[in-house]
Design a protein around this motif. Structure first.
Motif, PDB file in Angstrom:
ATOM      1  N   PRO A  70       0.827  -1.203   0.000  1.00  0.00           N
ATOM      2  CA  PRO A  70       0.000   0.000   0.000  1.00  0.00           C
ATOM      3  C   PRO A  70       0.858   1.248   0.000  1.00  0.00           C
ATOM      4  O   PRO A  70       1.978   1.259   0.527  1.00  0.00           O
ATOM      5  N   ALA A  71       0.349   2.314  -0.611  1.00  0.00           N
ATOM      6  CA  ALA A  71       1.073   3.577  -0.629  1.00  0.00           C
ATOM      7  C   ALA A  71       1.296   4.054   0.798  1.00  0.00           C
ATOM      8  O   ALA A  71       0.455   3.845   1.679  1.00  0.00           O
ATOM      9  N   VAL A  72       2.426   4.736   1.037  1.00  0.00           N
ATOM     10  CA  VAL A  72       2.793   5.109   2.397  1.00  0.00           C
ATOM     11  C   VAL A  72       1.808   6.095   3.010  1.00  0.00           C
ATOM     12  O   VAL A  72       1.688   6.185   4.236  1.00  0.00           O
ATOM     13  N   ASP A  73       1.088   6.834   2.193  1.00  0.00           N
ATOM     14  CA  ASP A  73       0.090   7.770   2.724  1.00  0.00           C
ATOM     15  C   ASP A  73      -1.314   7.181   2.726  1.00  0.00           C
ATOM     16  O   ASP A  73      -2.295   7.892   2.891  1.00  0.00           O
ATOM     17  N   GLN A  74      -1.404   5.857   2.579  1.00  0.00           N
ATOM     18  CA  GLN A  74      -2.696   5.174   2.567  1.00  0.00           C
ATOM     19  C   GLN A  74      -2.738   4.089   3.644  1.00  0.00           C
ATOM     20  O   GLN A  74      -3.366   3.038   3.451  1.00  0.00           O
ATOM     21  N   LEU A  75      -2.116   4.347   4.783  1.00  0.00           N
ATOM     22  CA  LEU A  75      -2.007   3.318   5.814  1.00  0.00           C
ATOM     23  C   LEU A  75      -2.973   3.506   6.975  1.00  0.00           C
ATOM     24  O   LEU A  75      -2.937   2.728   7.945  1.00  0.00           O
ATOM     25  N   SER A  76      -3.824   4.509   6.941  1.00  0.00           N
ATOM     26  CA  SER A  76      -4.781   4.727   8.027  1.00  0.00           C
ATOM     27  C   SER A  76      -5.641   3.491   8.237  1.00  0.00           C
ATOM     28  O   SER A  76      -6.130   2.875   7.280  1.00  0.00           O
ATOM     29  N   GLY A  77      -5.803   3.093   9.492  1.00  0.00           N
ATOM     30  CA  GLY A  77      -6.573   1.898   9.829  1.00  0.00           C
ATOM     31  C   GLY A  77      -5.727   0.649   9.970  1.00  0.00           C
ATOM     32  O   GLY A  77      -6.232  -0.396  10.408  1.00  0.00           O
ATOM     33  N   LEU A  78      -4.419   0.757   9.643  1.00  0.00           N
ATOM     34  CA  LEU A  78      -3.534  -0.403   9.728  1.00  0.00           C
ATOM     35  C   LEU A  78      -2.934  -0.494  11.130  1.00  0.00           C
ATOM     36  O   LEU A  78      -2.491   0.494  11.707  1.00  0.00           O
TER      37      LEU A  78
END
Length: 447
Positions: A7-15
């Motif tokens: 996943p893109a580094v700025d798309q990790l919310s919720g991980l």
């Protein structure tokens, strides 16, 4: 079966990361190689949950230069994070795809946002308190042999009440006392020797005084909400005005003569002559005020604008944005004559005794009458058209080459780079995304 894409580094919310200990929540900032998230510590008490700022960087290839810099950032930050005015680094760890730094979460924003809203302008005691914290943090780093090299408002965090400031982002920090690589840092805050133009180019230069120069630009930004110049080069008309006129600052800013003396001790073009941080701190704290009574910081002064990079020259003044970090490999020695401290001609700026500049609070009473006619008075310096942003080059390429390839290969590469860059126009690149790597918390916006 092929592995799932990263996943893109700025798309990790919720991980949830580190064996589901930290739950990444709101994205606080992002850049090309990393992003900062507000994160919940799932092992903390549910009634009093702990929140942190977690910086996630795309893991570099093993033994690559970027991997070396990622590790160096974590190591150097960890060594000094015990200081109360440096963001505390709690731990670092790796996942399959990312290198993560867990830091304390600041309840405010960065100093850039505070400066944009003029939060410090006109408030002498608040500036003294906050700026002294920055000085203490940088001095602590220097005493421990660490030089930040990217001091700017975006890398300083401020609490919501403006009373606590914290130094952050050690991505360009080094233990080297001196540098040979020019162009490391953010353009508006770089010293002349770090920019490396012909008039100020040195074979090597000390990193401590380079940090002091950047601290001076930060001080002007806090006091006025403005920048003194775009680049500390003679081609910049405002910087040229400063070099040739010892009263430049009191002509473009409503500051006292005592403040002018301090600024000129900071902005010595010879790095070895710059004021030591303890002396600067004492000078700042001894001031009764930064401002001439009855004067205001008007719209005609050099104005800081946002990161969109717009430059408005309609009123004859440059409205200078605060730049994203840029790192360059400098200019080859074959392109420019290398000037040493012994061969560089003395400039007026370096030869004016401070006593001539200290005229009490009468800073606006025709100061040019008090000096020799050799000084050029420029009341309203006007810059040529300026494009915003900086060309972004390979990250500290010369330093890495010295470490892993050797001096001989470095000089050969320098010759090739110098030949390929002769006659080229500077490249302008708009940097996308929010300010990279900032550790910020939630709160009421500054505006």
């Amino acid at each position: 079966m092929s592995p799932s894409p990263r996943p893109a580094v700025d798309q990790l919310s919720g991980l949830a990361i580190k064996k589901e200990r930290y739950l990444l929540d709101d994205l606080l900032g992002s850049g090309s190689y990393g992003a900062v998230y507000k994160a919940l510590d799932l092992l903390s008490n549910k009634e009093r949950p702990k929140l942190y700022a977690v910086k996630c960087q795309v893991k570099a290839d093993a033994n690559s230069r970027r991997a070396m810099y990622q590790q160096r950032e974590a190591n150097l930050h960890g060594l000094v994070s015990i200081h109360p005015s440096i963001v505390t680094l709690r731990e670092t760890f790796e996942t399959e795809n990312y290198l993560c730094l867990v830091m304390d979460l600041c309840d405010g924003h960065d100093l850039f946002a505070a400066i944009e809203s003029k939060a410090f302008v006109g408030r002498t005691e608040l500036i003294q308190d906050g700026y002294s914290q920055i000085l203490d943090a940088v001095h602590f780093c220097h005493k421990n042999g660490i030089y930040h090299r990217d001091l700017k408002p975006e890398n300083i965090l401020v609490s919501l009440d403006l009373r606590r400031l914290y130094l952050s982002d050690f991505g360009l920090a080094t233990r080297d006392v001196e540098s040979k690589t020019t162009g490391c840092g953010s353009g508006y805050y770089m010293s002349p020797e770090c920019l490396g133009s012909k008039a100020f180019r040195l074979r090597s230069f000390p990193n401590g005084p380079t940090d002091v120069w950047a601290l001076g630009v930060v001080l002007i930004a806090m006091v006025s909400g403005r920048l003194p110049w775009l680049r500390a080069e003679l081609a910049d008309r405002n910087f040229e005005a400063y070099i040739t006129n010892p009263f430049y600052f009191v002509e473009v800013l409503p500051i006292t003569a005592a403040v002018n003396v301090l600024l000129r001790r900071i902005f010595r073009t010879r790095p070895e002559k710059r004021i030591p941080i303890p002396d600067l701190r004492q000078g700042i704290m001894n001031l009764d005020t930064f401002y001439v009574e009855g004067e205001e910081v008007g719209e005609s002064y050099l104005e800081v604008v946002g990161e969109d990079g717009e430059a408005d020259l309609s009123d004859g003044f440059v409205h200078a944005p605060m730049s994203p970090a840029m790192i360059g490999s400098g200019t080859s020695e074959e392109e420019e004559e290398v000037i040493t401290p012994e061969t560089r001609p003395a400039l007026l700026q370096d030869s004016v005794p401070d006593v001539q500049l200290d005229g009490g609070n009468a800073a606006w009473s025709d100061p040019l009458n008090a000096v020799n006619d050799a000084f050029i008075g420029i009341g309203s310096p006007c810059l040529p058209e300026v494009v915003a942003g900086d060309a972004i080059a390979a990250v500290l390429e010369q330093e890495v080459r010295r470490m892993f390839v050797g001096v001989g290969a470095e000089k050969a590469k320098e010759r090739r780079v110098g030949e390929s860059h002769r006659g080229c126009e500077p490249t302008v690149r708009k940097v996308a995304g929010t300010r990279a790597g900032k550790v910020a918390g939630e709160g009421v916006p500054w505006r």
